[in-house]
Design a protein around this motif. Structure first.
Motif, PDB file in Angstrom:
ATOM      1  N   LEU A 441      28.000 -32.740  28.747  1.00  0.00           N
ATOM      2  CA  LEU A 441      27.882 -31.425  29.841  1.00  0.00           C
ATOM      3  C   LEU A 441      28.635 -31.578  31.014  1.00  0.00           C
ATOM      4  O   LEU A 441      28.625 -32.732  31.814  1.00  0.00           O
ATOM      5  N   GLU A 442      29.711 -30.506  30.981  1.00  0.00           N
ATOM      6  CA  GLU A 442      30.646 -30.742  32.089  1.00  0.00           C
ATOM      7  C   GLU A 442      30.541 -29.580  32.779  1.00  0.00           C
ATOM      8  O   GLU A 442      31.070 -28.182  32.362  1.00  0.00           O
ATOM      9  N   PHE A 464      27.536 -37.804  28.639  1.00  0.00           N
ATOM     10  CA  PHE A 464      28.555 -37.386  29.797  1.00  0.00           C
ATOM     11  C   PHE A 464      27.904 -36.490  30.501  1.00  0.00           C
ATOM     12  O   PHE A 464      27.805 -35.447  29.971  1.00  0.00           O
ATOM     13  N   ILE A 465      27.779 -36.618  31.726  1.00  0.00           N
ATOM     14  CA  ILE A 465      27.293 -35.406  32.624  1.00  0.00           C
ATOM     15  C   ILE A 465      28.307 -35.667  33.867  1.00  0.00           C
ATOM     16  O   ILE A 465      28.386 -36.358  34.288  1.00  0.00           O
ATOM     17  N   SER A 485      21.414 -42.547  25.966  1.00  0.00           N
ATOM     18  CA  SER A 485      22.512 -42.619  25.577  1.00  0.00           C
ATOM     19  C   SER A 485      23.652 -42.421  26.738  1.00  0.00           C
ATOM     20  O   SER A 485      24.841 -42.179  26.581  1.00  0.00           O
ATOM     21  N   LEU A 486      23.344 -42.300  27.734  1.00  0.00           N
ATOM     22  CA  LEU A 486      23.998 -41.712  28.984  1.00  0.00           C
ATOM     23  C   LEU A 486      25.010 -42.825  29.329  1.00  0.00           C
ATOM     24  O   LEU A 486      24.652 -43.879  29.631  1.00  0.00           O
ATOM     25  N   SER A 509      23.189 -47.917  28.609  1.00  0.00           N
ATOM     26  CA  SER A 509      24.778 -47.797  28.273  1.00  0.00           C
ATOM     27  C   SER A 509      25.547 -47.175  29.500  1.00  0.00           C
ATOM     28  O   SER A 509      26.760 -46.982  29.264  1.00  0.00           O
ATOM     29  N   LEU A 510      24.969 -47.107  30.601  1.00  0.00           N
ATOM     30  CA  LEU A 510      25.600 -46.590  31.737  1.00  0.00           C
ATOM     31  C   LEU A 510      26.893 -47.364  32.207  1.00  0.00           C
ATOM     32  O   LEU A 510      26.788 -48.619  32.474  1.00  0.00           O
ATOM     33  N   THR A 511      27.965 -46.796  32.293  1.00  0.00           N
ATOM     34  CA  THR A 511      29.465 -47.385  32.761  1.00  0.00           C
ATOM     35  C   THR A 511      30.027 -46.951  33.866  1.00  0.00           C
ATOM     36  O   THR A 511      30.477 -47.515  34.721  1.00  0.00           O
TER      37      THR A 511
END
Length: 934
Positions: A441-442, A464-465, A485-486, A509-511
């Motif tokens: 979501l961009e 992906f946000i 999954s973020l 999963s946050l990077t």
């Protein structure tokens, strides 16, 4: 009379006996021939175990007719030989020429890697021959043109070379001719114009050159033409419009030019046209709208100009329309929204203007819409997902305005929504978090207001946000960081308030987390340290208070931390400098105080990253003053201390000034022994000061480096500068220093250089030589690299793309090197390559020397599995593209990702139980225009 009759019948009987005896001999000879054929085959699966000489061969006239893969005619002679999909290899024996009645030969889907015997051309009874999906090499046998009944030749997916067999033009009964996926060269033989019954012509994926012959228009029976992925040039002959039976036309990926012929509109049965990745110019012929059977039209990756013809809306059966990467302008025809079967519409990277058709998607099963990188405007049509099939909606880099359609929040098929860099307003629709397949979501850089819906935190699929660069308000949803999954969450440059949700224990999963430039307040949660995969944390330019959580220093992968421009207080945690992966730290403009810890990376941190904290001292900052009580008496003495300090300071400055000029004089005299270096440092107003900027923990000073810049320490000279070996002895450290040649223009653009060098300093890979830092003054720059005693620094620096221009193309180069490491199993500077040869040059030399690229693959992975080798070779070609010498020749990362997703073995069909299944046929190459880069 009776005597004559008796004599006549006796003659007949004797003839029959002789004929039958002759047949028995021939059948026995065929049996022996088959055994000889088997003896030259490698049969690890024992598929031909039953091929044995029977004990009663003399009594049983045709025992071989019951063998696996053998069919005989009514006379007991071998008519069909089908050994397909049996895992066979070895050689096809010359004895096959002794099967005189053979009309059907199929040895496809095996592992043959030898050449076909020339004797194959003597089988004049052949009607069908299929040797596809093997690894046959050498030229294709000549002579089959003498087989008057030959109807089908399939030699696709092999490694044949040389020229296409000219004599096949004499096999006038041919209906199917398939030479796709080999290495044939030269032009299309002129004799092929005789093949008046030909229905299928497949020559794609070779090295064919020249022009497409105009005589192709004489092959009136042609239904399928696949000539793509070659090096044909010139125009498409207009005579192709005479092929009234043509259904499928693939000329993609080549060097064809000129205009697309309007004659294509005459082909009423044409369903597929692939012309992507060529050099076509001019306009799209409106006559294409007359080819009313068209299902798939792909003209992408050309130089086509003009507007999209409104006549294309007459293609009522159209399912795919790809016109991206051209020079199209004007508006998108409104009537395209009337197409009831349209599934894919890709128009990205053109110069299109105006709105999208208002009814787009309302009447069709639209699955994929990509109109990014144009100048489109207006509102997003509300019915894009009316059919419930929309998976990818890509609209970024346009001027779309208005709200995000609420209908998208119930579009359960959505996987990607990319709308960044537009003028979209309104709020983020509630419900996007409930979409079960939404991954990306961009919405960055728009005019969105309101809040981030709490519903987004309920997603189980988002990875992906990006909602940065909007006008979002209120606080972050409490569960936004709990999406399992973020991986990336960016919400910078908004008006967000409140505290960071204390839900980090649920972010496996946050990077990357970027909440910079908002109005967030409160303390930074201690639980943030539970994000074990977090690499980049940016909280700058907010209103955070309290102390820096000590647990942050234990985060195993955190490499970039920016807490600048907040109101943080207290001390820098003692063990902060020893963080396992921390490489970039910015704590400037807070209210921190106390001594800077003298450990780890804090001993080499840039002072600019600590500026604006009046209470900090020690470490790389000025030393801390002795501790003193807060008594009133000491406060009264403060003025005196200030006066004394002023006097002492003046004295120190004067002393330093004297020491400076004395040191400079000594320094100049020292370097008078070497005229080259004297000239370098002789410009008095540009000599000092030298500034050291470090990207790693280092144990040397700028003075240590400067002292080693002498002729005796030169270890290499290249096109961009001189490389020195520098050694420091407190403690002992050895580095490589590269002094860059700089022109006057380079000096004028110094800020650009330093931005690029700073990016270089952030590049990290175990096999990429590290940039430890750089020393600079007004006119000179010294790059400080990790010293490689077993290698050549000039060679190692190939991984930075030959220049200091650090952009996407240099990242692509580094990625290509990593791919080569994975594929070859070798280090970038393996000693086996030879002096000053890296893995990129090693692979290039194999190409220049016409060596098989399979030699470069890691055999522990590829082994003897041809499919795995083929897939690795496809990825190897991607790596070669990524490491092209000229940055402009390297693909974009978007193309690389697409190519990697489509790097699958070039197999035409699937064989099962020895029978080729036409219903499962797959193209040798994908239809994607990006895969054409391979």
């Amino acid at each position: 009379m009776q005597t004559l009759l008796l004599f006549f019948f006796c003659c007949i009987g004797i003839s029959v006996v002789f004929v039958e005896g002759d047949q028995s001999v021939q059948q026995y000879e065929e049996l022996s021939t088959l055994l000889l054929i088997r003896s030259s085959l490698v049969d690890p699966s024992d598929q031909l175990e039953g091929w044995r000489m029977p004990r009663n061969a003399a009594e049983n006239q045709s025992p071989h007719c019951n063998w696996t893969g053998i069919w005989c005619n009514s006379n007991g002679f071998v008519e069909r030989l089908d050994l397909s999909d049996m895992n066979l290899s070895g050689n096809v024996s010359d004895h096959i020429q002794d099967l005189h009645s053979l009309s059907f030969l199929n040895i496809s889907c095996n592992g043959f890697d030898s050449s076909l015997p020339k004797a194959l051309g003597t089988l004049t009874s052949l009607k069908t021959i299929d040797v596809s999906q093997n690894n046959f090499v050498g030229s294709f046998p000549t002579g089959l043109g003498m087989a008057s009944g030959l109807t089908s030749v399939n030699a696709s997916s092999n490694n044949f070379s040389g020229y296409l067999p000219e004599d096949l033009g004499n096999a006038t009964s041919l209906e199917n001719l398939d030479f796709r996926g080999s290495f044939f060269e030269g032009s299309i033989p002129g004799s092929f114009k005789n093949l008046q019954k030909l229905k299928f012509l497949g020559l794609s994926g070779n090295n064919l050159t020249g022009r497409i012959p105009r005589e192709i228009g004489q092959l009136a029976s042609l239904e399928t033409i696949i000539l793509g992925y070659n090096e044909f040039e010139g125009e498409i002959p207009g005579e192709i419009g005479n092929l009234t039976n043509l259904r499928y036309l693939d000329l993609a990926v080549g060097s064809l030019s000129g205009q697309i012929p309007a004659e294509l509109g005459r082909l009423k049965q044409l369903t597929t046209v692939y012309l992507y990745k060529n050099n076509f110019t001019g306009k799209i012929p409106p006559e294409l709208g007359d080819a009313t059977s068209l299902l798939f039209l792909d003209l992408s990756d050309n130089q086509i100009s003009g507007e999209i013809p409104v006549e294309l809306a007459e293609l009522k059966n159209l399912q795919l329309l790809n016109l991206m990467r051209n020079q199209l302008k004007g508006t998108i025809p409104t009537k395209l929204g009337e197409l009831t079967k349209l599934e894919v519409l890709e128009l990205w990277k053109n110069f299109l203007t105006g709105p999208l058709p208002e009814n787009l998607g309302q009447k069709s099963p639209l699955q994929w819409l990509d109109v990014s990188s144009n100048s489109l405007s207006g509102e997003i049509p509300p019915g894009l997902c009316h059919s419930g099939n929309l998976t990818k909606l890509i609209l970024f880099n346009n001027s779309f305005s208005g709200p995000i359609p609420m209908s998208l929040s119930t579009c359960e098929s959505l996987v990607r929504v990319r709308m960044q860099n537009n003028l979209i307003s309104g709020t983020i629709p509630v419900g996007l978090g409930s979409l079960p397949m939404l991954q990306r979501l961009e919405l960055a850089n728009n005019n969105l207001t309101g809040q981030i819906p709490d519903n987004i935190g309920l997603s189980t699929s988002l990875s992906f946000i990006d909602v940065s660069g909007n006008h979002l308000q209120s606080s972050l949803p409490y569960n936004i960081l709990s999406i399992p999954s973020l991986q990336i969450f960016m919400a910078s440059n908004n008006n967000l308030e409140g505290q960071i949700p204390n839900q980090f224990q649920d972010c496996p999963s946050l990077t990357l987390l970027d909440l910079s430039s908002n109005h967030l307040s409160g303390k930074i949660p201690q639980s943030i340290a539970s994000c074990e995969k977090l690499v980049n944390l940016n909280l700058q330019n907010n209103q955070f208070t309290g102390e820096i959580p000590k647990a942050i220093s234990t985060m195993p992968t955190l490499a970039i931390l920016d807490l600048s421009n907040n109101s943080l207080v207290g001390r820098i945690p003692e063990n902060f400098g020893n963080s396992p992966a921390l490489e970039t730290l910015n704590l400037s403009f807070n209210k921190l105080e106390g001594p800077v810890p003298s450990n780890g990376m804090l001993t080499t941190i840039n002072p600019h990253d600590l500026v604006g904290n009046a209470g900090l001292c020690g470490g790389i900052l000025p030393p801390c003053s002795p501790a003193s009580s807060a008594s009133k008496q000491q406060q009264n003495l403060r003025v005196k201390h200030v006066i004394i300090g002023f006097i002492v300071g003046i004295s120190i400055i004067l002393s330093l000034g004297i020491a400076f000029f004395t040191g400079r004089l000594i320094y100049k005299r020292w370097y008078l022994y070497n005229s080259f270096f004297y000239d370098w440092f002789n410009n008095s107003n540009k000599e000092w000061p030298w500034t050291l900027v470090a990207f790693q923990r280092i144990s040397f000073t700028s003075s240590d480096i400067i002292a080693c810049i002498m002729e005796s320490n030169i270890i290499g000279i290249g096109g961009t500068g001189i490389v020195y070996k520098a050694e420091a002895y407190r403690p002992h450290a050895t580095v490589a220093v590269k002094k860059l040649w700089r022109t006057e223009r380079d000096i004028e653009n110094g800020d650009d250089l330093f931005r690029e060098v700073n990016l270089l300093g952030r590049l990290r890979h175990r096999n990429i030589v590290r940039l430890l830092g750089y020393i600079h003054k007004e006119t000179d720059v010294l790059m400080v690299y990790e010293y490689m005693p077993n290698g050549n620094l000039g060679t190692a620096l190939h991984e930075y793309g030959y220049t200091l221009k650090v952009d996407e193309k240099s990242d692509i180069y580094s990625f290509g090197v990593v791919l080569l490491e994975l594929l070859t199993g070798k280090m970038p500077l393996d000693p086996a390559f030879g002096e000053s040869v890296d893995v990129v040059e090693w692979v290039r030399r194999k190409i220049r020397n016409n060596r098989a690229l399979e030699e470069a693959l890691d055999h522990s992975i590829a082994g003897h599995c041809k499919d795995v080798q083929e897939e690795m070779l496809l990825v190897l070609r991607i790596a070669i593209l990524c490491t092209a010498k000229l940055p402009k020749d390297r693909p974009s990362m978007r193309d690389v990702i697409t190519m990697l997703g489509e790097a699958k073995p070039r197999r035409k069909s699937i064989c099962h139980n020895g029978v080729q299944n036409p219903s499962k046929e797959r193209p040798v190459f994908s239809n994607s225009p990006v895969i054409g880069l391979l």
